[in-house]
Design a protein around this motif. Structure first.
Motif, PDB file in Angstrom:
ATOM      1  N   ALA A  39      12.082  21.835  49.845  1.00 54.44           N
ATOM      2  CA  ALA A  39      11.582  22.421  50.405  1.00 54.44           C
ATOM      3  C   ALA A  39      10.580  21.520  51.001  1.00 54.44           C
ATOM      4  CB  ALA A  39      10.141  23.496  49.934  1.00 54.44           C
ATOM      5  N   GLU A  40      10.787  20.504  51.284  1.00 56.79           N
ATOM      6  CA  GLU A  40      11.064  19.307  52.331  1.00 56.79           C
ATOM      7  C   GLU A  40      11.813  19.757  53.140  1.00 56.79           C
ATOM      8  OE1 GLU A  40      10.435  18.801  48.799  1.00 56.79           O
ATOM      9  OE2 GLU A  40       9.805  17.770  48.063  1.00 56.79           O
ATOM     10  N   TYR A  41      12.464  20.218  53.305  1.00 54.33           N
ATOM     11  CA  TYR A  41      13.384  20.164  54.087  1.00 54.33           C
ATOM     12  C   TYR A  41      13.567  22.295  55.344  1.00 54.33           C
ATOM     13  CZ  TYR A  41      15.518  16.532  52.246  1.00 54.33           C
ATOM     14  OH  TYR A  41      16.365  15.227  51.566  1.00 54.33           O
ATOM     15  N   PRO A  42      12.616  21.833  55.877  1.00 49.54           N
ATOM     16  CA  PRO A  42      12.042  23.224  56.290  1.00 49.54           C
ATOM     17  C   PRO A  42      13.578  23.957  57.791  1.00 49.54           C
ATOM     18  CG  PRO A  42      10.763  21.924  56.972  1.00 49.54           C
ATOM     19  CD  PRO A  42      10.871  21.109  55.907  1.00 49.54           C
ATOM     20  N   LEU A  43      14.017  23.073  58.228  1.00 47.26           N
ATOM     21  CA  LEU A  43      14.655  23.210  59.532  1.00 47.26           C
ATOM     22  C   LEU A  43      16.150  23.034  58.311  1.00 47.26           C
ATOM     23  CD1 LEU A  43      15.294  23.346  62.003  1.00 47.26           C
ATOM     24  CD2 LEU A  43      16.146  21.126  62.042  1.00 47.26           C
ATOM     25  N   ALA A  44      17.039  22.741  57.178  1.00 48.93           N
ATOM     26  CA  ALA A  44      17.835  23.059  56.610  1.00 48.93           C
ATOM     27  C   ALA A  44      17.483  24.295  56.237  1.00 48.93           C
ATOM     28  CB  ALA A  44      18.077  21.863  55.699  1.00 48.93           C
ATOM     29  N   VAL A  45      16.948  24.820  55.451  1.00 54.47           N
ATOM     30  CA  VAL A  45      16.403  26.194  54.941  1.00 54.47           C
ATOM     31  C   VAL A  45      17.081  27.291  56.230  1.00 54.47           C
ATOM     32  CG1 VAL A  45      15.044  27.848  53.760  1.00 54.47           C
ATOM     33  CG2 VAL A  45      14.747  25.383  53.152  1.00 54.47           C
ATOM     34  N   LYS A  46      15.647  26.968  56.768  1.00 57.71           N
ATOM     35  CA  LYS A  46      16.438  27.803  58.208  1.00 57.71           C
ATOM     36  C   LYS A  46      17.522  28.105  58.681  1.00 57.71           C
ATOM     37  CE  LYS A  46      14.332  27.936  62.574  1.00 57.71           C
ATOM     38  NZ  LYS A  46      16.152  27.328  63.578  1.00 57.71           N
ATOM     39  N   ARG A  47      18.773  27.040  59.079  1.00 57.64           N
ATOM     40  CA  ARG A  47      19.611  26.877  59.302  1.00 57.64           C
ATOM     41  C   ARG A  47      20.358  27.452  58.730  1.00 57.64           C
ATOM     42  NH1 ARG A  47      19.992  22.442  62.523  1.00 57.64           N
ATOM     43  NH2 ARG A  47      18.372  22.935  64.774  1.00 57.64           N
ATOM     44  N   VAL A  48      20.208  26.901  57.061  1.00 58.23           N
ATOM     45  CA  VAL A  48      21.123  27.805  56.161  1.00 58.23           C
ATOM     46  C   VAL A  48      21.376  29.750  55.735  1.00 58.23           C
ATOM     47  CG1 VAL A  48      21.856  27.703  53.734  1.00 58.23           C
ATOM     48  CG2 VAL A  48      21.530  26.026  54.522  1.00 58.23           C
ATOM     49  N   ARG A  49      19.470  30.406  55.882  1.00 55.99           N
ATOM     50  CA  ARG A  49      19.783  31.369  55.913  1.00 55.99           C
ATOM     51  C   ARG A  49      20.362  32.063  57.448  1.00 55.99           C
ATOM     52  NH1 ARG A  49      13.798  30.893  53.855  1.00 55.99           N
ATOM     53  NH2 ARG A  49      14.410  32.039  51.940  1.00 55.99           N
ATOM     54  N   SER A  50      20.125  31.195  58.135  1.00 56.98           N
ATOM     55  CA  SER A  50      20.551  31.996  59.212  1.00 56.98           C
ATOM     56  C   SER A  50      21.704  32.020  59.744  1.00 56.98           C
ATOM     57  CB  SER A  50      19.699  31.445  61.034  1.00 56.98           C
ATOM     58  OG  SER A  50      20.688  30.394  61.943  1.00 56.98           O
ATOM     59  N   ALA A  51      23.030  30.945  58.725  1.00 53.14           N
ATOM     60  CA  ALA A  51      24.146  30.937  58.834  1.00 53.14           C
ATOM     61  C   ALA A  51      25.002  32.027  57.387  1.00 53.14           C
ATOM     62  CB  ALA A  51      24.420  29.180  58.490  1.00 53.14           C
ATOM     63  N   VAL A  52      23.189  32.420  56.427  1.00 50.70           N
ATOM     64  CA  VAL A  52      24.771  33.070  55.894  1.00 50.70           C
ATOM     65  C   VAL A  52      24.512  34.541  55.582  1.00 50.70           C
ATOM     66  CG1 VAL A  52      23.797  34.686  53.015  1.00 50.70           C
ATOM     67  CG2 VAL A  52      23.979  31.887  53.593  1.00 50.70           C
ATOM     68  N   GLU A  53      23.482  34.739  56.819  1.00 49.93           N
ATOM     69  CA  GLU A  53      22.976  36.345  57.183  1.00 49.93           C
ATOM     70  C   GLU A  53      24.408  36.249  58.776  1.00 49.93           C
ATOM     71  OE1 GLU A  53      19.021  36.008  60.133  1.00 49.93           O
ATOM     72  OE2 GLU A  53      18.807  36.220  57.021  1.00 49.93           O
ATOM     73  N   ALA A  54      25.066  34.981  58.919  1.00 45.38           N
ATOM     74  CA  ALA A  54      25.855  35.185  60.228  1.00 45.38           C
ATOM     75  C   ALA A  54      27.358  35.340  59.827  1.00 45.38           C
ATOM     76  CB  ALA A  54      26.157  33.701  60.705  1.00 45.38           C
ATOM     77  N   ALA A  55      27.533  35.191  58.157  1.00 45.13           N
ATOM     78  CA  ALA A  55      28.442  34.999  57.164  1.00 45.13           C
ATOM     79  C   ALA A  55      28.701  36.759  56.960  1.00 45.13           C
ATOM     80  CB  ALA A  55      29.025  34.184  56.449  1.00 45.13           C
ATOM     81  N   ARG A  56      27.184  36.580  56.741  1.00 43.81           N
ATOM     82  CA  ARG A  56      27.688  38.520  56.061  1.00 43.81           C
ATOM     83  C   ARG A  56      27.833  39.081  56.998  1.00 43.81           C
ATOM     84  NH1 ARG A  56      21.536  38.421  53.754  1.00 43.81           N
ATOM     85  NH2 ARG A  56      22.705  37.270  52.447  1.00 43.81           N
ATOM     86  N   ALA A  57      27.020  39.125  58.078  1.00 44.18           N
ATOM     87  CA  ALA A  57      27.212  39.618  59.780  1.00 44.18           C
ATOM     88  C   ALA A  57      29.221  40.169  59.710  1.00 44.18           C
ATOM     89  CB  ALA A  57      26.366  39.972  60.871  1.00 44.18           C
ATOM     90  N   ALA A  58      29.126  38.683  59.809  1.00 40.41           N
ATOM     91  CA  ALA A  58      30.665  38.711  60.007  1.00 40.41           C
ATOM     92  C   ALA A  58      31.908  39.781  58.621  1.00 40.41           C
ATOM     93  CB  ALA A  58      31.526  37.414  60.424  1.00 40.41           C
ATOM     94  N   GLY A  59      31.158  39.952  57.983  1.00 36.02           N
ATOM     95  CA  GLY A  59      32.204  40.030  56.338  1.00 36.02           C
ATOM     96  C   GLY A  59      32.870  39.139  55.438  1.00 36.02           C
TER      97      GLY A  59
END
Lengths: 645, 170
Positions: free
Chosen positions: A278-298
């Motif tokens: 949790a000390e890495y808020p930016l890493a959390v944010k970027r991984v979350r958004s990458a997971v969403e992008a990967a999901r959207a792409a199938g």
């Protein structure tokens, strides 16, 4: 649910057209004459890079230039500038960093006030703003781009190759660089057995510290006859002084997701977790958004990439417990409990999350996987050493000229890292002084110290193990001769004592006692029995603790004792701290040349150790002085100092 | 003005929506507690008990988890949480004097971490992963690298001045 995972791959019709995506990204990119990449890693953001990004965007727009900040595949008009953010470029110390392509220029320490000149000279004119280039600290020579700078030129950036170049939030760019080709190959052209075999052949060893062969772990999980399996990405990078996992998650999150996807294919996992500190808020944010992008792409979800495999990823934030980096503790934490390790066997690969087979891999390990699958094990083994193939990232910090994130092949020496890439040692006054080299701490609170005699030892899992150190997660903290090793030993013991989960008595109580003994040394209360007692306790704690935290907790202390015993003995027998860092062991004296005899010090002294005539230089009676330092604070003339003769 | 009963109801409304968001799944206790702490800035005892009952867990289990992890706080934190990194790199580059200067500036003595007016909480953390800029200090989400005691104190004074200017904080 049917056993879709081990069934034969579907017909090529389902294969995603990655080449098409790559081509349209490249076409869109080609419509912009120049690209400016501003580093948006944690370090550069701290130096104001986000403000810089917005200011540059406004500036170029005000100049009437066509600028875009996200590639629009549909828009076929010419652009003067593509402006993007990247993850950590590694050279945090001279941030904010700005890269201009295709000119291959690196500007360092860029301020908003520099932007008009950058726009005029570089973006419009294609020239170079000389004063913003990096200058070699020794020769003073201006260096144009990363290729000319020793910090970068000495490295072999593979895991980090895209970090600091690509836009971490742009899936298209990851694909344009060959991303997800390996996942597609694993899903369509290889069987799970073949993926595991390739991983075993590559010799890839876990980058989290212990160096367990990744392929063997996967094979063990694959063989488990359970329908439900899990894969966990361990991003709970708790070692103080290590930040490579943060940088990969921030700078190239898709490489980790692709690695997990290949792991899911190999082991049959249906659900993945990314466990990030949790000390890495930016890493959390970027991984979350990458997971969403990967999901959207199938690429995640039901039937990933058009294949029969169902696999999805959840992102979970840690809650601040170092021990959760241990696999079974992490599993307990994901299930909502206290993160305490359990005895093994069974290994987590046999019985882990929710009692099911679970593979736990480190971030950097997973990021290596796509390259291995795509290029093959033989190609991978060309780098590194026989038993430690590939490259390793290190966080190079402390008293070294160039601090930052680096990557070198296994087998590189400490000398190359510290003196070539790191640019040498910084002395007490913060200036380059290679003579001031004292030690390098490697492997954090589980590791040990390397000294001048180890400068030419090849850095790999086994060579470091032989000399009582470990690769660990890869934190390299360089220390100069002003560092007190007793204080450092105490620092690490305090850390592990604080982070001990409390399950095993030897770890919980033993670390507390070792810490108390180290405090005795620092406070001048130690006697002849102290050091032998510390050593005995260290052996007991290491031998009788359940997990790696306790087993390795004594390592830094033992290693420092071995390398710097005379320094410990000086504290114990001579009641003196050679580096002057331990207040209770550092005499305080008044400089008669500076003292005007105002008497403030004498009035502040709680034990009446200071005497002197008014308007005459005062003196401290060392027999009475308790070295509290009250007089040092009170003196307005800087006449009183610690460590003065 | 809301009555006490009204504000009490509101107090629990937030935890209800958090529990719903996580489908009252007891294996997701940690994300639930993280959300609760974000909402209330700490973990109030009555909310913890409420969470335990709602998830069909014993209050002892929830309390056990809440006290195990370093990020959870059972006491109210200040509006500004100042974290000084005491990772290895920051330590060798002088995070100790930094903490001392801040404690002095905030008038924190002994084990106290939070100022009486609930404006500041001062904590040390293991490693923020910004070692290239050691020593590092973070105020809420804002990272300040290459910190010196003087610069750190100046940042706090700036916040104090800003808060003071907005009216009395009582």
């Amino acid at each position: 649910m049917s056993e879709t995972v081990t069934s034969a791959p579907r017909a090529p019709a389902g294969r995603p057209d990655l080449e098409g995506i790559a081509a349209s990204w490249k076409a869109a990119r080609g419509r912009a004459a120049r690209r400016v990449v501003i580093c948006a890693g944690t370090g550069c953001i701290a130096n104001g890079s986000l403000g810089l990004f917005e200011a540059l965007r406004e500036r170029v727009a005000a100049e009437g230039l066509a600028v875009e900040v996200a590639l629009d595949y549909e828009d076929s008009s010419h652009k003067d500038l593509l402006l993007t953010k990247s993850g950590c470029q590694g050279f945090c110390q001279v941030g904010p960093l700005m890269v201009v392509e295709p000119d291959q220029i690196l500007y360092v320490k860029v301020r908003a006030s520099d932007l008009p000149e950058i726009v005029e000279t570089t973006i419009k004119g294609g020239g170079i703003v000389e004063r913003l280039l990096y200058r070699d600290p020794v020769s003073g020579e201006a260096k144009r781009g990363k290729g000319e700078i020793a910090f970068y030129a000495g490295q072999d950036r593979r895991v980090l190759s895209a970090c600091g170049l690509v836009d971490p939030e742009d899936l298209g760019e990851y694909i344009a660089r060959g991303g997800y080709l390996a996942a597609r190959k694993a899903l369509y052209d290889l069987s799970p057995e073949e993926v595991c075999a390739e991983m075993q052949a590559s010799g890839l060893r876990g980058r989290g510290g212990a160096g367990f062969p990744t392929g063997r772990k996967w094979e063990l999980a694959r063989r488990q006859a359970e329908a439900e399996k899990y894969i966990i990405c361990n991003g709970d990078e708790g070692d103080p002084g290590a930040f490579m996992d943060r940088s990969v998650l921030e700078g190239n999150p898709h490489s980790v997701i692709e690695g997990m996807l290949i792991g899911a294919r190999a082991t049959g996992a249906r659900v993945g977790y990314v466990y990030v500190r949790a000390e890495y808020p930016l890493a959390v944010k970027r991984v979350r958004s990458a997971v969403e992008a990967a999901r959207a792409a199938g690429f995640l979800g039901k039937g990933v990439m058009g294949s029969g495999l169902d696999f999805d990823i959840r992102v979970m934030e840690g809650a601040g417990a170092f021990v959760c980096g241990e696999a079974s503790a992490m599993v307990a934490s994901i299930m909502g409990g206290r993160g305490m390790p359990r005895p093994k066997p069974p290994r987590t690969a046999e019985r882990g999350l929710f009692g099911k087979p679970t593979v736990v891999n480190n971030v950097e390990t997973l990021a290596q996987v796509p390259t291995i699958i795509l290029e093959g094990a033989a190609e991978y083994r060309k780098t590194g050493t026989e038993l430690s193939p590939g490259t390793k990232t290190y966080a190079l910090t402390g008293h070294v000229a160039n601090t930052g994130l680096i990557e070198v092949p296994f087998g590189a020496t400490l000398r190359e890292i510290v003196f070539d890439i790191g640019g040498g040692i910084l002395g007490r006054d913060g200036r380059p002084d290679d003579e001031a080299f004292k030690a390098v701490q490697i492997g954090g609170p589980s590791g040990g110290c390397l000294t001048a005699e180890h400068l030419d030892v090849p850095m790999d899992f086994d060579s470091l193990g032989e000399i009582g150190a470990m690769v660990g997660s890869g934190g390299l903290v360089v220390m100069n001769d002003s560092t007190c090793m007793v204080q450092m030993a105490r620092f690490f013991m305090h850390f592990t004592q604080n982070e001990s989960c409390g399950k095993c008595v030897p770890c919980r109580e033993g670390t507390r006692q070792i810490l108390a003994l180290l405090d005795d040394i620092i406070e001048g209360k130690a006697d002849e029995s102290t050091l032998p007692l510390i050593e005995e306790l260290c052996v007991n704690v290491a031998d009788s603790s359940l997990c790696g935290l306790g087993a390795s907790a004594p390592s830094p202390v033992l290693s420092m004792l071995r390398q710097f015993r005379p320094e410990f003995e000086a504290h114990v027998r001579g009641k003196a701290c050679p580096t002057g860092q331990c207040p209770a062991l550092t005499p305080i004296a008044i400089d008669p040349a500076k003292c005007i005899g105002c008497g403030m010090c004498a009035r502040s002294c709680p034990v009446g150790a200071i005497s002197g005539e008014r308007k005459q230089a005062h003196r401290i009676d060392p027999a009475k002085c308790v070295k509290c330092g009250a007089c040092v604070e009170k003196c307005k003339f800087n006449a009183i100092a610690r460590g003065a003769k | 003005m809301t009555t006490t009963v009204g504000s009490e109801a509101r107090r629990f409304e937030a935890v209800l929506s958090i529990l719903d968001r996580y489908e009252r799944d007891s294996t997701r206790l940690i994300p639930i507690l993280q959300a609760v702490q974000e909402e209330y800035r700490y973990l109030p005892e009555e909310i913890l008990t409420y969470v335990a009952v709602a998830l069909d867990l014993s209050p002892a289990k929830v309390y056990g988890v809440a006290t195990f992890y370093g990020h959870f706080s059972l006491e109210a934190k200040g509006k500004y949480v100042v974290k000084v990194c005491d990772g290895t790199a920051c330590h060798v580059k002088g995070s100790g004097p930094l903490v001392e200067a801040l404690r002095k500036e905030l008038g924190l003595e002994g084990k106290r971490k939070t100022t009486a007016d609930l404006l500041f909480t001062l904590e040390t953390v293991s490693c923020l992963g910004a070692c290239g800029l050691a020593p590092v200090m973070v105020v809420n989400e804002e990272v300040h690298g290459l910190a010196t005691p003087e610069a750190a104190v100046a940042i706090l004074r700036e916040i104090k001045a800003r808060e003071g200017g907005k009216g009395e904080t009582k």
